[in-house]
Design a protein around this motif. Structure first.
Motif, PDB file in Angstrom:
ATOM      1  N   ARG A 153       0.814  -1.216   0.000  1.00  0.00           N
ATOM      2  CA  ARG A 153       0.000   0.000   0.000  1.00  0.00           C
ATOM      3  C   ARG A 153       0.844   1.262   0.000  1.00  0.00           C
ATOM      4  N   LEU A 154       1.860   1.281   0.836  1.00  0.00           N
ATOM      5  CA  LEU A 154       2.668   2.504   0.929  1.00  0.00           C
ATOM      6  C   LEU A 154       3.385   2.805  -0.390  1.00  0.00           C
TER       7      LEU A 154
ATOM      8  N   ARG B 153      -5.463  10.627   0.466  1.00  0.00           N
ATOM      9  CA  ARG B 153      -4.637   9.416   0.436  1.00  0.00           C
ATOM     10  C   ARG B 153      -5.385   8.233  -0.158  1.00  0.00           C
ATOM     11  N   LEU B 154      -6.612   8.045   0.261  1.00  0.00           N
ATOM     12  CA  LEU B 154      -7.361   6.884  -0.234  1.00  0.00           C
ATOM     13  C   LEU B 154      -7.586   6.955  -1.745  1.00  0.00           C
ATOM     14  N   THR B 155      -7.861   8.134  -2.233  1.00  0.00           N
ATOM     15  CA  THR B 155      -8.068   8.249  -3.675  1.00  0.00           C
ATOM     16  C   THR B 155      -6.749   8.113  -4.442  1.00  0.00           C
ATOM     17  N   ARG B 176      -8.343  -5.175  -4.224  1.00  0.00           N
ATOM     18  CA  ARG B 176      -9.514  -4.870  -3.387  1.00  0.00           C
ATOM     19  C   ARG B 176      -9.207  -5.101  -1.902  1.00  0.00           C
ATOM     20  N   ASP B 177      -8.507  -6.182  -1.614  1.00  0.00           N
ATOM     21  CA  ASP B 177      -8.112  -6.442  -0.229  1.00  0.00           C
ATOM     22  C   ASP B 177      -7.251  -5.304   0.314  1.00  0.00           C
ATOM     23  N   LEU B 178      -6.305  -4.891  -0.502  1.00  0.00           N
ATOM     24  CA  LEU B 178      -5.411  -3.825  -0.059  1.00  0.00           C
ATOM     25  C   LEU B 178      -6.190  -2.536   0.192  1.00  0.00           C
ATOM     26  N   MET B 179      -7.149  -2.284  -0.657  1.00  0.00           N
ATOM     27  CA  MET B 179      -7.973  -1.073  -0.488  1.00  0.00           C
ATOM     28  C   MET B 179      -8.744  -1.152   0.824  1.00  0.00           C
ATOM     29  N   ARG B 180      -9.343  -2.290   1.094  1.00  0.00           N
ATOM     30  CA  ARG B 180     -10.062  -2.446   2.362  1.00  0.00           C
ATOM     31  C   ARG B 180      -9.124  -2.223   3.550  1.00  0.00           C
ATOM     32  N   GLY B 181      -7.932  -2.765   3.435  1.00  0.00           N
ATOM     33  CA  GLY B 181      -6.950  -2.594   4.506  1.00  0.00           C
ATOM     34  C   GLY B 181      -6.597  -1.130   4.721  1.00  0.00           C
ATOM     35  N   ALA B 182      -6.515  -0.395   3.623  1.00  0.00           N
ATOM     36  CA  ALA B 182      -6.183   1.032   3.728  1.00  0.00           C
ATOM     37  C   ALA B 182      -7.300   1.789   4.436  1.00  0.00           C
ATOM     38  N   LEU B 187      -9.104   4.645   9.133  1.00  0.00           N
ATOM     39  CA  LEU B 187     -10.095   4.765  10.203  1.00  0.00           C
ATOM     40  C   LEU B 187      -9.442   4.574  11.572  1.00  0.00           C
ATOM     41  N   ALA B 188      -8.445   3.699  11.633  1.00  0.00           N
ATOM     42  CA  ALA B 188      -7.716   3.510  12.888  1.00  0.00           C
ATOM     43  C   ALA B 188      -7.010   4.809  13.274  1.00  0.00           C
TER      44      ALA B 188
END
Lengths: 193, 193
Positions: A153-154, B153-155, B176-182, B187-188
């Motif tokens: 991701r990074l 960042r997310l975009t 998609r998994d990586l996006m969910r993780g981001a 949110l954390a």
DNA sequence: GTCTATAATGTGATAGAC
DNA sequence: GTCTATCACATTATAGAC
């Protein structure tokens, strides 16, 4: 590699950064390198050959300025080193701009040109693993898959930010701030695991 | 817009997704759209005009499939809606692939072609703000600047992942998994503020 | 290894009929 | 509005001398 080839590749990197892959003209490259077009075809066979070897050249050079310079300075703390590595590609200096720009272009070309895909994938993997390893030093108890995902991701984010920066939609200082924030976010997530 | 123009723009989006901006040939576009080259120049003035209007067309279409379809389904919880919006662009369907591919190409072109920069910046801003607003619904107490940064960042990450996906270096499921993780990571981070 | 032609083709753009 | 025909030039690539 022969000095002449290197000289041409340096010019190619410069030109790709300035005009893009799509804007690279063999004749222009010849002029920039101070050689004839014939010589370019002698060394690189065809236009694709130029692109491939330039990608390789850029990767090598990035590796050098990524790893290099670490000998003289005192060793950084893991967190600081991670940040340093990721922010290295977000600097408005000629060499970095050139590398980032060319890298982005080559990545974009790979969407439509399979020739570059393997080299690109290999270089990306090395890079992701490097970042994952650094993350592991900051969060020694985090599981490997989580580290790998964070590294992926990074680095992907870095490419995204880099592109926005280079296309004029994001100032470099802002890009760096966002990158730091992403590191915070990933580390916050890794702490929870 | 006249039906003929739309027909040409649809063909252009299709072709840019398949060949890239750099691979877009006016003659080929004419064939794909089933019209003559002369007509294309009549409607769009020149090659740049084609690109500009295609970018606009793509933005409109993305907005439609982003906003659209929300009427019939029951309203999602904020967190789910956020995820849905971000994952919308990471689907291996013809339309999405076409939009993402063309968007990435146009973004990449903007590094070397100022013509597209303004449109691109405007569309990006709208998108960032949309994501920031959704984040705000999940974390109502988070300060606005933190939300804006997370949205940016997310975009940007989405663009980076999308590029890797399209260039063959990343499978869509993984992306998609990586996006969910981001999203989790952001949110954390926002919870801590 | 390097250069100077030049061939061969690709490509954006326009003119003018309908 | 739409098409056909075509120009003018840009661009890759090669041949052959040195």
């Amino acid at each position: 590699m022969a000095p002449r080839s290197t000289q041409i590749l340096e010019a190619a990197a410069r030109l790709i950064a300035r005009r893009g892959v799509r804007g690279l003209r063999v004749e222009e490259l010849a002029a920039e390198a101070g050689v004839s077009t014939g010589l370019i075809y002698y060394h690189f066979k065809d236009r694709t050959g130029i692109l491939r070897q330039t990608l390789e050249f850029i990767n090598d050079r990035a590796e050098r300025y990524t790893t290099g310079g670490a000998e003289d300075a005192e060793p950084l703390a893991p967190r600081e080193e991670l940040e340093a590595v990721l922010l290295l590609e977000l600097q408005d200096t000629p060499v970095v701009r050139e590398n980032s720009s060319a890298w982005g272009e080559l990545r974009a070309s790979a969407v439509f040109d399979e020739v570059l895909r393997d080299d690109l994938a290999r270089a990306t993997l090395v890079w992701v693993q490097e970042v994952a390893a650094l993350l592991g030093q900051v969060r020694p108890t985090a599981p490997a898959p989580a580290l790998a995902a964070a590294g992926e991701r990074l680095t992907a984010l870095l490419e995204g930010l880099s592109m926005r920066w280079l296309s004029g939609g994001l100032r470099i200082d802002r890009a760096r701030d966002l990158m730091r924030g992403a590191i915070d976010a990933e580390l916050a997530l890794l702490r929870e695991k």
